[in-house]
Design an enzyme around this catalytic site. Structure first.
Site, PDB file in Angstrom:
ATOM      1  N   GLN A 240      -7.464   1.840   1.745  1.00 49.10           N
ATOM      2  CA  GLN A 240      -6.842   3.065   0.838  1.00 49.10           C
ATOM      3  C   GLN A 240      -7.936   3.988   0.470  1.00 49.10           C
ATOM      4  OE1 GLN A 240      -4.740   1.916  -2.564  1.00 49.10           O
ATOM      5  NE2 GLN A 240      -2.689   1.491  -1.332  1.00 49.10           N
TER       6      GLN A 240
ATOM      7  N   ARG B 265      -2.834  -7.801   0.310  1.00 49.95           N
ATOM      8  CA  ARG B 265      -1.349  -8.030  -0.385  1.00 49.95           C
ATOM      9  C   ARG B 265      -0.769  -9.160   0.468  1.00 49.95           C
ATOM     10  NH1 ARG B 265       0.981  -1.868  -1.229  1.00 49.95           N
ATOM     11  NH2 ARG B 265      -0.783  -1.113  -2.520  1.00 49.95           N
TER      12      ARG B 265
ATOM     13  N   VAL C 202       1.181   6.674 -13.398  1.00 54.82           N
ATOM     14  CA  VAL C 202       1.413   8.290 -13.464  1.00 54.82           C
ATOM     15  C   VAL C 202       2.717   8.555 -14.063  1.00 54.82           C
ATOM     16  CG1 VAL C 202      -0.160   8.693 -11.340  1.00 54.82           C
ATOM     17  CG2 VAL C 202       2.404   8.030 -11.298  1.00 54.82           C
TER      18      VAL C 202
ATOM     19  N   TRP D 283       2.875  -5.399  -5.489  1.00 56.31           N
ATOM     20  CA  TRP D 283       1.572  -5.488  -4.966  1.00 56.31           C
ATOM     21  C   TRP D 283       1.652  -6.985  -5.052  1.00 56.31           C
ATOM     22  CZ3 TRP D 283       1.539  -1.472  -8.647  1.00 56.31           C
ATOM     23  CH2 TRP D 283       1.655  -0.314  -8.021  1.00 56.31           C
TER      24      TRP D 283
ATOM     25  N   HIS E 127      -4.724  -2.741  -4.404  1.00 55.14           N
ATOM     26  CA  HIS E 127      -4.864  -1.306  -4.402  1.00 55.14           C
ATOM     27  C   HIS E 127      -6.154  -0.757  -4.751  1.00 55.14           C
ATOM     28  CE1 HIS E 127      -2.848  -0.338  -8.436  1.00 55.14           C
ATOM     29  NE2 HIS E 127      -3.394  -1.351  -8.461  1.00 55.14           N
TER      30      HIS E 127
ATOM     31  N   ALA F 183      -4.125  11.806  -9.652  1.00 56.18           N
ATOM     32  CA  ALA F 183      -4.705  10.740  -8.766  1.00 56.18           C
ATOM     33  C   ALA F 183      -3.857  10.450  -7.580  1.00 56.18           C
ATOM     34  CB  ALA F 183      -4.627   9.306  -9.613  1.00 56.18           C
TER      35      ALA F 183
HETATM   36  C1  YSA Z   1      -0.011   6.007  -6.529  1.00 52.87           C
HETATM   37  C2  YSA Z   1      -0.441   6.973  -7.764  1.00 52.87           C
HETATM   38  C3  YSA Z   1      -1.755   7.185  -8.055  1.00 52.87           C
HETATM   39  O1  YSA Z   1      -1.867   8.196  -9.326  1.00 52.87           O
HETATM   40  C4  YSA Z   1      -2.702   6.744  -7.461  1.00 52.87           C
HETATM   41  C5  YSA Z   1      -2.478   5.986  -6.218  1.00 52.87           C
HETATM   42  C6  YSA Z   1      -1.220   5.557  -6.195  1.00 52.87           C
HETATM   43  C7  YSA Z   1      -0.988   4.314  -5.032  1.00 52.87           C
HETATM   44  C8  YSA Z   1      -0.557   3.332  -5.662  1.00 52.87           C
HETATM   45  N1  YSA Z   1      -2.023   2.487  -6.161  1.00 52.87           N
HETATM   46  C9  YSA Z   1      -0.287   2.247  -4.221  1.00 52.87           C
HETATM   47  O2  YSA Z   1      -0.964   1.500  -3.832  1.00 52.87           O
HETATM   48  N2  YSA Z   1       0.718   2.732  -3.743  1.00 52.87           N
HETATM   49  S1  YSA Z   1       1.335   2.182  -2.402  1.00 52.87           S
HETATM   50  O3  YSA Z   1       1.799   0.706  -2.642  1.00 52.87           O
HETATM   51  O4  YSA Z   1       2.601   2.653  -2.253  1.00 52.87           O
HETATM   52  O5  YSA Z   1       0.421   2.405  -1.167  1.00 52.87           O
HETATM   53  C10 YSA Z   1      -0.114   3.677  -0.974  1.00 52.87           C
HETATM   54  C11 YSA Z   1      -0.251   3.822   0.352  1.00 52.87           C
HETATM   55  O6  YSA Z   1      -0.978   2.734   0.974  1.00 52.87           O
HETATM   56  C12 YSA Z   1       1.191   3.971   0.959  1.00 52.87           C
HETATM   57  O7  YSA Z   1       1.746   5.107   0.831  1.00 52.87           O
HETATM   58  C13 YSA Z   1       0.799   3.551   2.394  1.00 52.87           C
HETATM   59  O8  YSA Z   1       0.247   4.591   3.167  1.00 52.87           O
HETATM   60  C14 YSA Z   1      -0.176   2.493   2.177  1.00 52.87           C
HETATM   61  N3  YSA Z   1       0.232   0.981   2.184  1.00 52.87           N
HETATM   62  C15 YSA Z   1       0.687   0.527   1.284  1.00 52.87           C
HETATM   63  N4  YSA Z   1       0.926  -0.675   1.808  1.00 52.87           N
HETATM   64  C16 YSA Z   1       0.520  -1.120   2.833  1.00 52.87           C
HETATM   65  C17 YSA Z   1       0.127   0.186   3.226  1.00 52.87           C
HETATM   66  N5  YSA Z   1      -0.597   0.471   4.559  1.00 52.87           N
HETATM   67  C18 YSA Z   1      -0.390  -0.641   5.268  1.00 52.87           C
HETATM   68  N6  YSA Z   1      -0.006  -1.884   4.999  1.00 52.87           N
HETATM   69  C19 YSA Z   1       0.535  -2.083   3.678  1.00 52.87           C
HETATM   70  N7  YSA Z   1       1.004  -3.281   3.459  1.00 52.87           N
END
Ligand code: YSA
Length: 349
Positions: A227, A213, A270, A167, A187, A317
């Site tokens: 999100q 980000r 997690v 991130w 996030h 979560a």
């Molecule tokens: C994971 C486990 C948990 O118990 C709770 C939450 C999470 C999610 C974690 N906090 C997280 O942010 N994961 S992630 O970086 O993979 O992002 C989650 C979702 O946000 C992705 O699946 C995607 O749909 C979206 N996302 C991530 N980066 C993005 C984005 N959408 C648009 N632009 C980006 N740069």
């Protein structure tokens, strides 16, 4: 007595009638541009002529005051009415002139008033929150400018942990002694910690919001994203509950016919962790998977840090990417369309 009162009233009426005549005559000759000035001259609060007249009521002999006051007040009201009528008449005349001179074609159909609507990402966000609302999740909020303590440390991402690279962060404060503490949340997961600080189990909550980000944008990545965090903590919560809730969410969001898949993924907060993806039709008639969320069983350490007994309480979560859901719903092939303020694009939803 009667003749005396009559003579006073006549004198008063005469002088006030003279004023009235003068005022109305000048009003009749005043165009729209001069109306405010006419008002100031006759009815102005400080030294309008009728205002001064009203103020002079107290200087009249006691037995003339009542009649004088009544007549002066009547004059004031009449002049105000006359002014309003004059304004209306001038406006009407102006419109008539425009209509007859051809500047306005009164036979043309009216112009449609543009109707506002929610941005497609906002529509999707609301729909997601509504689906979870029906499943018993309440809504909470958290700050966009966040402490590293919540964004990282509270979810088991300590300083120098490689997961912080996932991130790439936009920091808000200056580095002091090699440390920075304040950032734009990367996030919505810091809200897991914030919710557990305030609430005892059972917990079922969703937290929507913008995240930021430092990342190069492409068709599926933006530097600002939305999100929806979900958190459920209770006795006896299992992975099958997480899958059941997410399947139901996908079914309601995308319909029965859409396929979804889970595969293993790593998030420090997690154990185990998963990602969920939805099928996306490709140009060659096939499909590919588009990841829409990260999820998992809340790590026992996160539960313990919140002050709950992890041998009694478990939880799941998830963090859903709202723009990705919107893309899948409407078949939008590039996330960057959402934030280019292109009305031709936005009006379609
Ligand atoms: C994971 C486990 C948990 O118990 C709770 C939450 C999470 C999610 C974690 N906090 C997280 O942010 N994961 S992630 O970086 O993979 O992002 C989650 C979702 O946000 C992705 O699946 C995607 O749909 C979206 N996302 C991530 N980066 C993005 C984005 N959408 C648009 N632009 C980006 N740069």
């Amino acid at each position: 007595m009667a003749p005396i009162i009559l003579s006073i009233m006549t004198a008063t009426t005469n002088s006030i009638e003279t004023l009235r005549k003068e005022a109305l005559e000048t009003l009749e000759q005043t165009g729209e541009a001069g109306l405010d000035q006419w008002r100031a001259e006759w009815l102005g609060r400080q030294d309008g002529r009728v205002t001064l007249l009203l103020r002079s009521v107290r200087d009249q002999p006691p037995d003339e005051r009542a009649a004088f006051g009544a007549a002066a007040n009547a004059l004031k009201n009449d002049l105000e009415d006359a002014l309003n009528q004059r304004r209306e008449a001038l406006k009407k005349k102006q419109l008539e002139t425009l209509a007859t001179s051809g500047a306005i074609d009164v036979t043309l159909p009216g112009r449609p008033q543009p109707v506002g609507r929610f941005h497609p990402v906002t529509q999707t966000l609301r729909d997601i929150v509504a689906v979870f609302g029906e499943m018993g999740f309440r809504v909470a909020e958290g700050p966009e400018v966040e402490w590293a303590k919540y964004n990282f440390d509270g979810v088991r991402i300590p300083e120098d942990h490689p997961a912080r690279d996932m991130w790439d962060t936009i920091w808000v404060d200056k580095e002091i002694g090699g440390r920075r503490d304040m950032l734009l949340r990367t996030h919505t997961s810091p809200n897991q910690v914030r919710v557990m600080e305030r609430q005892q189990p059972p917990i079922r909550v969703v937290v929507p919001g913008k995240c930021y980000r430092q990342e190069a944008t492409d068709a599926t990545h933006e530097w600002m994203l939305t999100q929806v965090e979900g958190l459920a903590v209770d006795e006896g919560i299992r992975m099958s509950d997480l899958k059941g809730v997410l399947y139901e969410f996908a079914r309601r969001m995308f319909g029965q016919d859409r396929h979804i898949t889970f595969h293993h993924s790593y998030f420090p907060f997690v154990e185990p962790g998963v990602e969920m993806a939805v099928d996306w039709p490709t140009a060659d008639g096939g499909t590919r998977w588009v990841e829409i969320l990260g999820a998992g069983m809340v790590h026992p350490e996160v539960i313990e840090n919140a002050g709950f007994d992890s041998s009694r309480y478990t939880g799941f979560a998830f963090g859903i990417g709202v723009e990705r859901v919107a893309m899948l719903r409407w078949g939008i092939d590039d996330i960057r369309h959402f934030y280019q303020n292109n009305l031709r694009f936005l009006r379609q939803f």
